[in-house]
Design a protein around this motif. Sequence first.
Motif, PDB file in Angstrom:
ATOM      1  N   TYR A 100     -11.238  22.113   1.568  1.00 41.53           N
ATOM      2  CA  TYR A 100     -10.425  20.909   1.762  1.00 41.53           C
ATOM      3  C   TYR A 100     -10.859  19.796   0.798  1.00 41.53           C
ATOM      4  CZ  TYR A 100      -7.843  17.063   3.627  1.00 41.53           C
ATOM      5  OH  TYR A 100      -6.990  15.985   3.726  1.00 41.53           O
TER       6      TYR A 100
ATOM      7  N   LEU B 169     -10.866   6.334   4.990  1.00 41.09           N
ATOM      8  CA  LEU B 169     -11.128   7.318   6.049  1.00 41.09           C
ATOM      9  C   LEU B 169     -11.329   8.711   5.470  1.00 41.09           C
ATOM     10  CD1 LEU B 169      -8.579   5.989   8.622  1.00 41.09           C
ATOM     11  CD2 LEU B 169     -11.004   6.301   9.039  1.00 41.09           C
ATOM     12  N   ALA B 170     -10.557   9.043   4.447  1.00 39.02           N
ATOM     13  CA  ALA B 170     -10.674  10.377   3.858  1.00 39.02           C
ATOM     14  C   ALA B 170     -12.066  10.583   3.271  1.00 39.02           C
ATOM     15  CB  ALA B 170      -9.609  10.566   2.774  1.00 39.02           C
TER      16      ALA B 170
ATOM     17  N   ARG C 142      -3.729  14.343   8.126  1.00 39.88           N
ATOM     18  CA  ARG C 142      -4.761  15.265   8.618  1.00 39.88           C
ATOM     19  C   ARG C 142      -6.065  14.504   8.871  1.00 39.88           C
ATOM     20  NH1 ARG C 142     -10.026  16.928   6.496  1.00 39.88           N
ATOM     21  NH2 ARG C 142     -10.396  19.045   7.163  1.00 39.88           N
ATOM     22  N   ASP C 143      -6.450  13.649   7.903  1.00 39.09           N
ATOM     23  CA  ASP C 143      -7.727  12.947   8.027  1.00 39.09           C
ATOM     24  C   ASP C 143      -7.723  11.913   9.146  1.00 39.09           C
ATOM     25  OD1 ASP C 143      -8.978  14.341   6.024  1.00 39.09           O
ATOM     26  OD2 ASP C 143      -8.367  12.959   4.441  1.00 39.09           O
ATOM     27  N   ILE C 144      -6.547  11.335   9.415  1.00 38.69           N
ATOM     28  CA  ILE C 144      -6.511  10.247  10.387  1.00 38.69           C
ATOM     29  C   ILE C 144      -6.166  10.732  11.795  1.00 38.69           C
ATOM     30  CG2 ILE C 144      -5.298   8.124  11.018  1.00 38.69           C
ATOM     31  CD1 ILE C 144      -5.065   7.636   7.946  1.00 38.69           C
TER      32      ILE C 144
ATOM     33  N   PRO D 231      -9.927   2.229  -1.703  1.00 38.55           N
ATOM     34  CA  PRO D 231      -8.792   1.522  -2.304  1.00 38.55           C
ATOM     35  C   PRO D 231      -7.673   1.245  -1.303  1.00 38.55           C
ATOM     36  CG  PRO D 231      -8.883   3.800  -3.064  1.00 38.55           C
ATOM     37  CD  PRO D 231     -10.137   3.553  -2.307  1.00 38.55           C
ATOM     38  N   ILE D 232      -7.472   2.164  -0.357  1.00 34.49           N
ATOM     39  CA  ILE D 232      -6.549   1.896   0.751  1.00 34.49           C
ATOM     40  C   ILE D 232      -7.207   2.454   2.011  1.00 34.49           C
ATOM     41  CG2 ILE D 232      -4.370   1.888  -0.562  1.00 34.49           C
ATOM     42  CD1 ILE D 232      -3.906   4.753   0.362  1.00 34.49           C
ATOM     43  N   LEU D 233      -6.751   1.996   3.151  1.00 39.41           N
ATOM     44  CA  LEU D 233      -7.354   2.397   4.424  1.00 39.41           C
ATOM     45  C   LEU D 233      -7.435   3.918   4.551  1.00 39.41           C
ATOM     46  CD1 LEU D 233      -8.356   1.510   7.261  1.00 39.41           C
ATOM     47  CD2 LEU D 233      -5.991   1.714   8.017  1.00 39.41           C
ATOM     48  N   GLU D 234      -6.337   4.599   4.174  1.00 35.30           N
ATOM     49  CA  GLU D 234      -6.285   6.048   4.328  1.00 35.30           C
ATOM     50  C   GLU D 234      -7.368   6.743   3.506  1.00 35.30           C
ATOM     51  OE1 GLU D 234      -3.817   4.023   4.089  1.00 35.30           O
ATOM     52  OE2 GLU D 234      -2.225   4.563   5.488  1.00 35.30           O
ATOM     53  N   GLU D 235      -7.615   6.237   2.299  1.00 35.49           N
ATOM     54  CA  GLU D 235      -8.626   6.854   1.447  1.00 35.49           C
ATOM     55  C   GLU D 235     -10.029   6.525   1.934  1.00 35.49           C
ATOM     56  OE1 GLU D 235      -7.149   9.529  -0.260  1.00 35.49           O
ATOM     57  OE2 GLU D 235      -9.031   9.054  -1.240  1.00 35.49           O
TER      58      GLU D 235
ATOM     59  N   ALA E 228      -6.144  16.755  -5.870  1.00 36.21           N
ATOM     60  CA  ALA E 228      -4.859  16.063  -5.721  1.00 36.21           C
ATOM     61  C   ALA E 228      -4.943  14.673  -6.349  1.00 36.21           C
ATOM     62  CB  ALA E 228      -4.472  15.967  -4.248  1.00 36.21           C
ATOM     63  N   TRP E 229      -6.039  13.983  -6.094  1.00 34.21           N
ATOM     64  CA  TRP E 229      -6.182  12.638  -6.652  1.00 34.21           C
ATOM     65  C   TRP E 229      -6.371  12.653  -8.159  1.00 34.21           C
ATOM     66  CZ3 TRP E 229      -4.549   8.165  -5.481  1.00 34.21           C
ATOM     67  CH2 TRP E 229      -4.276   7.880  -4.144  1.00 34.21           C
TER      68      TRP E 229
ATOM     69  N   GLN F 193      -2.311  15.029   3.668  1.00 34.05           N
ATOM     70  CA  GLN F 193      -3.776  14.957   3.704  1.00 34.05           C
ATOM     71  C   GLN F 193      -4.246  13.741   4.495  1.00 34.05           C
ATOM     72  OE1 GLN F 193      -5.692  15.422  -0.104  1.00 34.05           O
ATOM     73  NE2 GLN F 193      -4.508  17.221  -0.633  1.00 34.05           N
ATOM     74  N   HIS F 194      -3.601  12.610   4.267  1.00 36.84           N
ATOM     75  CA  HIS F 194      -3.989  11.408   5.011  1.00 36.84           C
ATOM     76  C   HIS F 194      -3.723  11.592   6.504  1.00 36.84           C
ATOM     77  CE1 HIS F 194      -3.621   8.849   1.124  1.00 36.84           C
ATOM     78  NE2 HIS F 194      -4.835   9.318   1.282  1.00 36.84           N
TER      79      HIS F 194
ATOM     80  N   ARG G 215      -8.575  14.716  13.565  1.00 34.93           N
ATOM     81  CA  ARG G 215     -10.030  14.868  13.437  1.00 34.93           C
ATOM     82  C   ARG G 215     -10.658  15.538  14.647  1.00 34.93           C
ATOM     83  NH1 ARG G 215     -13.268  10.214  12.745  1.00 34.93           N
ATOM     84  NH2 ARG G 215     -14.703  11.608  11.707  1.00 34.93           N
TER      85      ARG G 215
ATOM     86  N   ASN H 282     -14.688  10.818   5.924  1.00 39.13           N
ATOM     87  CA  ASN H 282     -14.553  12.151   6.535  1.00 39.13           C
ATOM     88  C   ASN H 282     -15.299  13.198   5.723  1.00 39.13           C
ATOM     89  OD1 ASN H 282     -13.220  12.578   8.901  1.00 39.13           O
ATOM     90  ND2 ASN H 282     -11.180  12.543   8.006  1.00 39.13           N
TER      91      ASN H 282
ATOM     92  N   LEU I 282     -18.948  12.757   6.168  1.00 38.89           N
ATOM     93  CA  LEU I 282     -19.435  13.317   7.445  1.00 38.89           C
ATOM     94  C   LEU I 282     -19.508  14.837   7.394  1.00 38.89           C
ATOM     95  CD1 LEU I 282     -17.632  11.024  10.030  1.00 38.89           C
ATOM     96  CD2 LEU I 282     -20.075  11.142   9.576  1.00 38.89           C
TER      97      LEU I 282
ATOM     98  N   ARG J  61      -9.287  20.412  -2.424  1.00 37.36           N
ATOM     99  CA  ARG J  61      -7.851  20.109  -2.415  1.00 37.36           C
ATOM    100  C   ARG J  61      -7.611  18.599  -2.502  1.00 37.36           C
ATOM    101  NH1 ARG J  61      -3.329  22.612   1.693  1.00 37.36           N
ATOM    102  NH2 ARG J  61      -1.745  21.000   1.399  1.00 37.36           N
ATOM    103  N   HIS J  62      -8.404  17.843  -1.744  1.00 37.04           N
ATOM    104  CA  HIS J  62      -8.211  16.393  -1.731  1.00 37.04           C
ATOM    105  C   HIS J  62      -8.574  15.764  -3.079  1.00 37.04           C
ATOM    106  CE1 HIS J  62      -7.612  12.555   0.253  1.00 37.04           C
ATOM    107  NE2 HIS J  62      -8.690  12.115  -0.364  1.00 37.04           N
TER     108      HIS J  62
ATOM    109  N   GLN K 208       0.797  -1.219   0.000  1.00 37.99           N
ATOM    110  CA  GLN K 208       0.000   0.000   0.000  1.00 37.99           C
ATOM    111  C   GLN K 208       0.833   1.274   0.000  1.00 37.99           C
ATOM    112  OE1 GLN K 208      -3.351  -0.258   2.681  1.00 37.99           O
ATOM    113  NE2 GLN K 208      -4.155  -1.598   1.117  1.00 37.99           N
TER     114      GLN K 208
END
Lengths: 96, 251
Positions: free
Chosen positions: B136, B39-40, A41-43, B33-37, B143-144, A38-39, A46, B43, B46, B139-140, A6
């Motif tokens: 934000y 959550l993003a 920040r999101d993780i 696709p990955i854990l970080e995304e 970026a992708w 960004q990741h 919060r 987020n 929400l 921006r996110h 990953q």
Amino acid sequence: MNVDTQLELWEVFIQKNNGLPFKHEGSVHASDKETALQHARDIYTRRGEGRTIWVVPAKYIASTTADDEAMFFDTTDDKAYRHPTFYVMPEGAKQI
Amino acid sequence: MTTDQARYQYLLRFADTSLVMAQRLAEWCSRGPILEEDLALTNISLDYFGQAEAFYNTAIPFGGKQETADDLAFRRSEREYFNFLIAEADNGDYARTMMKIYLLSVYLEKIYTALSTSSQPELNMLGVKSLKEIMYHKRHSSAWLFRLAHGTAESASRVQQALQDVWSYTDDLFSTDVCDELLSGELNYEITAMKHVWLAEVEEFMKQCGFVLPQTTYQIQGGIKQMHTEALGHVLCEMQYLQRAYPNAKW
């Protein structure tokens, strides 16, 4: 052995307020520094945990290992005189 | 229509757009696709749920009806929703979801920037409150899109396809009705001028991604006239199931 597929691993450091030290919070996967920020920040921010984030590629962090412990750290065990506890508090001073 | 009724209906337009967008993005929960995304995206979802609630609660006193934000969210059917069609459009693949977020964010950023200078206190408050989150999201998602566009041949073609597909929903964002007319004194923007600003920014960004804007003339419109695509029924069906099956259920 599990291979991490990953993206690259980044270590996340967060500063709560101006002037305070950055504290290690955890890590994230990301392809580059912008998405790593960004990741992070999101993780990790919060709930209002921070004002500034640093991300560092984990591969650039050099670390001591368990094998280093004895020669790096045990040698200070008997050098208590390095602590500034032997000074006499001057009269009238509240702290030194 | 009175000014208060116009405010009510105008606010529902953005409340419904935020709610439907939130529900759509929540569909990605556990499927990122990955854990970080993962959550993003949840987020961002929400954030949209929060904005929807704020817009509903601000709208309700203007409507003068005995209702709650939950009533508005869970007890109206397709033909009572005012959301823009882009919100209800299928998530598709990751490129398409990001394209939806990006195109809508650029638009909402302009709207909320204008509202945050409004002399009408409630509109002003909502504009200020929502703007930072929307910036934000932009921006996110940008970026992708940028990374996918400059990634592999496969990822670039998916972004190109997403732009082509989602583009047909963008004229809808600039449709207006009697509410816009009645509120012209407090909205602080003019929709044609705003469309030019939106278009210029999107065109510039797509150029950086290596794409030109689609030449398609096919545009689907009708969200604020409560004329929706087939997609909205499926979104509401899933979102409203519990309140419809067990009215007044609480937990």
